[in-house]
Design a protein around this motif. Structure first.
Motif, PDB file in Angstrom:
ATOM      1  N   GLN A   4       0.846  -1.184   0.000  1.00 37.59           N
ATOM      2  CA  GLN A   4       0.000   0.000   0.000  1.00 37.59           C
ATOM      3  C   GLN A   4       0.885   1.239   0.000  1.00 37.59           C
ATOM      4  OE1 GLN A   4      -2.272   0.472   3.607  1.00 37.59           O
ATOM      5  NE2 GLN A   4      -3.747   1.878   2.687  1.00 37.59           N
ATOM      6  N   TYR A   5       0.508   2.234  -0.792  1.00 41.72           N
ATOM      7  CA  TYR A   5       1.264   3.484  -0.781  1.00 41.72           C
ATOM      8  C   TYR A   5       0.893   4.262   0.473  1.00 41.72           C
ATOM      9  CZ  TYR A   5       2.603   8.260  -1.819  1.00 41.72           C
ATOM     10  OH  TYR A   5       3.144   9.523  -1.737  1.00 41.72           O
ATOM     11  N   GLN A   6       1.870   4.402   1.374  1.00 40.26           N
ATOM     12  CA  GLN A   6       1.649   5.035   2.674  1.00 40.26           C
ATOM     13  C   GLN A   6       0.393   4.420   3.298  1.00 40.26           C
ATOM     14  OE1 GLN A   6       1.936   9.327   2.370  1.00 40.26           O
ATOM     15  NE2 GLN A   6       4.016   9.228   1.570  1.00 40.26           N
ATOM     16  N   LEU A  18       0.076  -1.140  -4.832  1.00 43.26           N
ATOM     17  CA  LEU A  18       1.164  -1.338  -5.786  1.00 43.26           C
ATOM     18  C   LEU A  18       1.441  -2.826  -5.933  1.00 43.26           C
ATOM     19  CD1 LEU A  18       3.568   1.413  -4.372  1.00 43.26           C
ATOM     20  CD2 LEU A  18       1.785   1.689  -6.091  1.00 43.26           C
ATOM     21  N   VAL A  33      -0.094  -0.042 -10.669  1.00 41.40           N
ATOM     22  CA  VAL A  33      -0.641   0.825  -9.621  1.00 41.40           C
ATOM     23  C   VAL A  33      -2.160   0.852  -9.745  1.00 41.40           C
ATOM     24  CG1 VAL A  33      -0.617   3.123  -8.590  1.00 41.40           C
ATOM     25  CG2 VAL A  33       1.439   2.234  -9.733  1.00 41.40           C
ATOM     26  N   PHE A  84       2.169  10.244  -7.443  1.00 39.27           N
ATOM     27  CA  PHE A  84       0.992   9.930  -6.642  1.00 39.27           C
ATOM     28  C   PHE A  84       0.174  11.207  -6.416  1.00 39.27           C
ATOM     29  CE2 PHE A  84       4.040   6.609  -5.457  1.00 39.27           C
ATOM     30  CZ  PHE A  84       3.253   5.477  -5.607  1.00 39.27           C
TER      31      PHE A  84
END
Length: 292
Positions: free
Chosen positions: A92-94, A100, A118, A159
């Protein structure tokens, strides 16, 4: 379905447990807005759905969905770029609603190549973007602006910009309302904000108990719904997503909007025609007097 950053966090852990190091065999469409990724690992086959539908955007493992024969340019790109690759990791992005999928694809000449798929799970803005070395190879929805974030092949991938903080450690000393939680920390919905504000818990302390609120036809990764609602529990988040009934109101809303616009247009036109009729009638009377 309540899909926020906390939901994505629990979902990513579940998907990693099943798909880590699996080989991607095939990619197909299920609908024009959803994709079916078929993986193979240690004698087992797994089917992963990535759905970009504005009313039900998610990704989950399924046993029900079947591929169709539809093709699109983006699907052909995914097949060419990813089929045969190994899914190394899912992250997970942040704490945002972004997943991802990191692949390693082996080329006969260049050897192993790192590529990332993504998935931005963001309602009507949901998108699927294939990147390599920080550059966009292709994207499901293409967008170009004079400044800011570009979503076109060849552009540098960025992002969504945000000033919110990850929810890894929520400081309740600085919080005075539920809304302050969702406005300060990334990936927390208002529904979850109310629960967190009441119980003062961290995200990692929440239980994993996928639950469907049958009364409201929605679901979450744990039971956050009122006690007087009819509910159903599941063994996994994927099972919850796979059983979700999709109520598509998009076309109904579009029809209503279209009809209202047409009515407004014809009402304006009617006023203009009535004025024109009165003016023409007056001119006809003048013509009659002139002829006499």
């Amino acid at each position: 379905m309540i899909i926020d950053g906390a939901f994505i966090h629990a979902l990513v852990n579940e998907l990693n447990a099943n798909l880590n190091k699996a080989r991607l065999e095939k990619i197909n469409h299920v609908t024009s807005e959803s994709f079916l990724f078929q993986f193979y690992f240690k004698g087992e086959k797994f089917k992963l759905v990535i759905d970009l539908n504005a009313n039900f955007f998610s990704t989950y493992l399924t046993e029900k969905k079947s591929p169709n024969k539809d093709h699109s340019q983006f699907l052909l790109t995914l097949k060419k770029q990813l089929e045969g690759g190994i899914l190394e990791d899912i992250e997970q992005y942040q704490t945002d609603r972004v997943i991802l999928f990191h692949f390693t694809v082996y080329d006969f000449i260049d050897g192993p190549i790192k590529k990332t798929l993504v998935f931005e799970a963001m309602g009507k803005h949901s998108n699927l973007i294939l990147t390599q070395d920080g550059k966009i190879v292709d994207t499901f929805k293409k967008m170009f602006f004079e400044t800011g974030r570009q979503l076109i092949p060849g552009a540098t991938f960025e992002f969504f910009p945000t000033e919110k903080k990850p929810f890894s450690d929520i400081d309740y000393h600085e919080i005075d309302t539920p809304k302050a939680i969702s406005s300060t920390y990334m990936g927390i919905s208002m529904k979850l904000s109310g629960y967190l504000f009441e119980h003062h818990k961290q995200i990692h302390e929440l239980p994993i108990k996928p639950t469907k609120d049958i009364t409201k036809n929605t679901g979450y990764f744990f039971d956050i719904f009122p006690d007087d609602h009819q509910k159903k529990s599941y063994d996994s988040i994927s099972a919850l997503c796979d059983d979700q009934a999709i109520v598509n109101t998009q076309y109904k809303q579009s029809y209503e909007l279209f009809i209202q616009k047409q009515l407004d247009r014809y009402n304006r036109k009617l006023d203009q025609l009535e004025l024109s009729l009165d003016k023409t009638q007056s001119q006809l009377n003048d013509k009659t007097f002139g002829d006499l």
